[in-house]
Write a protein that holds these residues in place. Structure first.
Motif, short mmCIF file in Angstrom:
data_model
loop_
_atom_site.label_atom_id
_atom_site.label_comp_id
_atom_site.label_asym_id
_atom_site.label_seq_id
_atom_site.Cartn_x
_atom_site.Cartn_y
_atom_site.Cartn_z
N LEU A 79 0.77 -1.05 -0.01
CA LEU A 79 -0.04 0.14 0.13
C LEU A 79 1.03 1.29 0.12
N ILE A 80 0.87 2.09 -1.23
CA ILE A 80 1.89 3.20 -1.37
C ILE A 80 1.06 4.36 -0.82
N THR A 81 1.86 4.98 0.09
CA THR A 81 1.25 6.16 0.46
C THR A 81 1.78 7.36 0.03
N ASN A 82 1.24 8.58 0.37
CA ASN A 82 1.90 10.12 -0.18
C ASN A 82 2.92 10.74 0.76
N ILE A 83 3.48 9.87 1.67
CA ILE A 83 4.57 10.27 2.62
C ILE A 83 5.88 10.25 1.87
N THR A 84 6.42 11.32 1.59
CA THR A 84 7.69 11.05 0.84
C THR A 84 9.10 11.00 1.76
N ARG A 85 9.95 10.26 1.13
CA ARG A 85 11.32 10.33 2.13
C ARG A 85 12.08 11.60 2.04
N GLU A 86 11.79 12.31 1.30
CA GLU A 86 12.48 13.52 1.10
C GLU A 86 11.91 14.32 2.19
N TYR B 126 -2.53 -5.51 1.07
CA TYR B 126 -4.02 -4.57 0.75
C TYR B 126 -5.22 -5.80 0.85
N GLN B 127 -4.83 -7.16 0.75
CA GLN B 127 -5.85 -8.14 0.79
C GLN B 127 -6.21 -8.33 2.46
N ARG B 128 -5.02 -8.05 3.34
CA ARG B 128 -5.14 -8.60 4.53
C ARG B 128 -5.26 -7.67 5.36
N LEU B 129 -5.00 -6.26 5.34
CA LEU B 129 -4.99 -5.30 6.60
C LEU B 129 -6.16 -4.55 6.84
N GLY B 130 -7.01 -4.58 5.82
CA GLY B 130 -8.40 -3.82 5.71
C GLY B 130 -8.15 -2.57 5.63
N ILE B 131 -7.04 -2.01 4.90
CA ILE B 131 -7.11 -0.46 4.47
C ILE B 131 -7.04 -0.54 2.91
N LYS B 132 -7.33 0.42 2.41
CA LYS B 132 -7.43 0.49 0.93
C LYS B 132 -7.11 1.82 0.33
#
Lengths: 271, 271, 271
Positions: A192-199, A254-260
Motif C-alpha cells: 500500500l503506497i502512501t503519499n508520505i515522501t522520504r524527502e 492490501y488483501q489482509r490489513l483492511g485498508i485501501k
C-alpha cells in the motif's frame, strides 16, 4: 533527417496509458508510430494506470523517465478530456520529450529545475485524418511522437505554450506528533503506497519509534527490507520510489490489513 | 567491445518478474538497460509470476530460455530476499546468460548437464548509485544485464560462485495404482497445471484407462487435444510444457471444477 | 535473402492471442521467432483476447493491422481447434501477411476488397520438431511467421488455399423504430462496446433523439466525447473503432449500469 543517423541507435518512444492491454487501443497506437517511423522503438512503461488517474500517471512518468537515454520521447495518454478544448502538448526538458494532454500529467516534470520548452500541438499535417473525437492517443499523440522521433523540430508542431494545468502532490500532514498520510494505490504485491515522501519525512521516521495501528495489527518501527519482518507481519518502509508503504513479508497487505486506496493512515511519531 | 559487432543483431535481454504491469517498476528497469546499452533489445517473458513464487519463475525460465538465440541474457527478478545477504548471480550455461538472485530461480538451469560458469555479482561500478534496499531489479540486476549485453566479461562482475540455493521439483507420488499430483497453478485459460511430468509418467498414463474424480465430474482417459472433449467436459492431457493438466474444452476448469492451486488430485491408474 | 536488406528496417511481427501474460506461452513464442530471425521485431497487439473468442480476435486484427507498415506479418493465435484437422493459413492482402488458424479469425480481412493470396501451411521443415498437439502458436505459427520475415516466399509453405472458414459480423437489428444491439465486450474503462456500427447506423442515430433505458438510468442522445456528460452520467457514442458504446464519464459503465457482454440493448429511434 532521421534521428537514428545522429545517434546510431533507434529512437525510443515510451508509452504510459490507462488503456489496459485487452483491446485494440495500444496495438493501433504502435502501428501508427511504426508506420511513420519504422526505425523507432516502442517501449511499454505501463498501460494499467487506473482509469483517468492523472496523479498516478504523473507519478509513474516522473519515476521512470529519468532512467531513459537522452532523446527519449515519453508519450502519456491518460486523457479524460479527449475531444474537448484541453490542449495537446509537447514539452522538452533535460533533452527528453514529453507528449500528451495538458491536464496535469506533466506536473512533476514541470516542477523540476531547468529549462522547459513547450508547444501546443496544432499542426494538422501531423495527425491522422480524420481525427476522431475519442482517441487522440492513436490519431494525434502517436503520430506526433513518431514525427518527433524522425527528428522533426518541436516548433513545427505549433506555437510556444505556457500556463500549464498543474497538479499538486497531495502532501501528508503532520500535526504535533501525528502524521496523516493517504494510501494512493496498491502495487502488484499488495503493498500500500502512501503519499508520505522520504524527502519530507525520512529524517523524522527513520530510526525513530513510530506507531501505526490497524484492525488487529500494529507497526512500531520502519523497516529497511521486506524480508526483515516475519512472514505475514505488516511492516512500513520507504520503497524504491521513496514513498512510505505498508507491506507484508510474503503476504498481500492490501488483501489482509483492511485498508485501501483513498484511506488515511495515522502515524504516531516519537522524536 | 560491443556485443552487436559480433553478431550483427541486437543483444536480447529477457525479463521474468513478479512485478505486475501496473506501476513504475518494469518501466524503470527497461530505462536503466536502454541507458547503458541503447542497442539492446528487451523482451518481456512475463511480469506476472505469482508474487514471490520462485518455483513458478524457475519453471517459466526453463520452459522459455531454450527457444532464444545463443547469447541471450535472461534477467529473473523474483526476489523476496532483496536487501538481505542473499547473493546476486550471473550464470552462464549453453551460451545463455542468467542474471538474478541466488534463491532457487535457477535450479532447473543448474540441473541441466553441461558446463556451468557462475559469478557472485559484487562490483559496485556496475550498479546504480545509490543502491536501494528494496529494488535490486532496477539498481543492480538491470544494469548488470545491460553491461553484459555490451560484451563485458562475466569475470569482471565478481568472483566465481558455487553451492547455489536449489529447489527440487515437487514430484508427484505413485503408490500402488494411485498417483497423487499437486495443482501448481492455473494458466489464463483456467487450465489446472499439475506437477506430473510426461517424462516420469507419460508411459504410465498415455493410452491406459485412468480415473480422476471430482465433485460431479470424472475423467477416464488422457486426451491429446483440447478439442476432442465435448464443450465443458473436463479432460486431462499433457500440455505444451509436458505437464499433466486438467482442462475443459471451451470452458474454464479452474472456475468450474472446484479444485485449485495447492490442492492434490488423485489418479487411479490401470496398467 | 533477408527481408531487412530490402527495406532497411526490421521486419515486424505482431502478436494477437488469448494466452494472457502470466505463463510461459508468449515468451516461448517470442524466443522461437528471434531464434529463426534475430532481426525481426515482435510487437504485442494483445494477449488478452477473451479465451477462444474468435470474433474479438477478428475484430482487433481488423482494427489494428491497417495502421502498420506494408510488409508487416500479423500472427493470430486464438485456436480452440489446435491439434485437430483445422487448417493453418498464411494470407497475403494489401502487402500485409496474416498467419493463424482457419477458424474465422481472418474473416474481416478476407471481406475486404482487393486481391487475396493464401496458402495452407503444410511444409514441416518450417515447424519445430516435435510438433506438439496443444501449442501450434509456438511450434508451427511462430516459426512460420519468422521464416516469412526472412523473406521466404509464401508459396514455399504449402499449396494455395481457398474456401475459408468465415464468421459474419453479428449485425444489429432494426425493426420499425427500435434498434436491438448486442453488448460484445467491455473495454478496460468499462465502456460497453456494441455491435452497432457507425457505417450502418451512424446517420440514423447521430443528431436524432434516441432513448436507451436501463435500471435507473436513460440516455436520450448520442454524445461526441466522453467528457460532455456529467460525472457518472451514462452516455452513448460511437467510439474510436466506429462501434456504438455505452460509457460513463469518469466511471465504469460495466460495473455500474447492470448490463453486461452478451446482453441485448434496445434503442428507440425518432427520425
Amino acid at each position: 533527417m532521421v534521428h537514428t543517423s545522429k545517434t546510431g541507435f533507434p529512437p525510443t518512444i515510451t508509452l504510459t496509458t490507462d488503456f489496459g492491454l485487452q483491446g485494440e487501443y495500444v496495438g493501433a497506437m504502435k502501428g501508427v508510430m511504426l508506420n511513420i517511423n519504422p526505425h523507432c522503438r516502442v517501449i511499454d512503461i505501463t498501460h494499467q494506470i487506473s482509469p483517468q488517474n492523472i496523479l498516478q500517471a504523473a507519478f509513474v512518468l516522473e519515476k521512470t523517465n529519468k532512467y531513459y537515454p537522452s532523446g527519449t520521447i515519453h508519450l502519456v495518454v491518460v486523457d479524460p478530456g479527449v475531444g474537448t478544448e484541453r490542449r495537446a502538448l509537447i514539452i522538452k526538458k533535460r533533452e527528453h520529450f514529453f507528449v500528451g494532454p495538458d491536464n496535469g500529467v506533466f506536473s512533476f516534470i514541470l516542477d523540476e529545475k531547468g529549462k522547459t520548452e513547450a508547444v501546443e500541438i496544432k499542426e494538422k499535417q501531423y495527425f491522422l485524418s480524420p481525427l476522431s473525437s475519442t482517441f487522440h492517443g492513436r490519431d494525434l499523440f502517436a503520430p506526433v511522437a513518431a514525427h518527433l522521433s524522425l527528428g522533426t523540430d518541436l516548433k513545427k508542431f505549433g506555437l510556444p505554450a505556457k500556463d500549464f494545468v498543474r497538479m499538486e502532490w497531495p502532501r501528508a500532514e503532520l500535526k504535533e506528533n501525528r502524521l496523516a498520510g493517504k494510501i494512493l494505490w496498491a502495487d502488484s504485491f499488495g503493498n500500500l503506497i502512501t503519499n508520505i515522501t522520504r524527502e519530507e519525512y525520512g529524517s523524522l521516521l527513520e530510526g525513530n519509534p513510530i506507531l501505526i495501528k490497524g484492525a488487529g495489527w500494529k507497526i512500531q518501527h520502519l523497516a529497511r527490507t521486506y524480508a526483515e519482518a516475519r512472514p505475514r507481519e505488516p511492516i512500513a518502509l520507504f520503497g524504491s520510489s521513496d514513498l512510505l508503504e505498508i507491506a507484508m513479508n510474503q503476504g498481500n497487505a492490501y488483501q489482509r490489513l483492511g485498508i485501501k486506496p483513498g484511506e488515511i493512515i495515522h502515524i504516531e511519531v516519537q522524536e
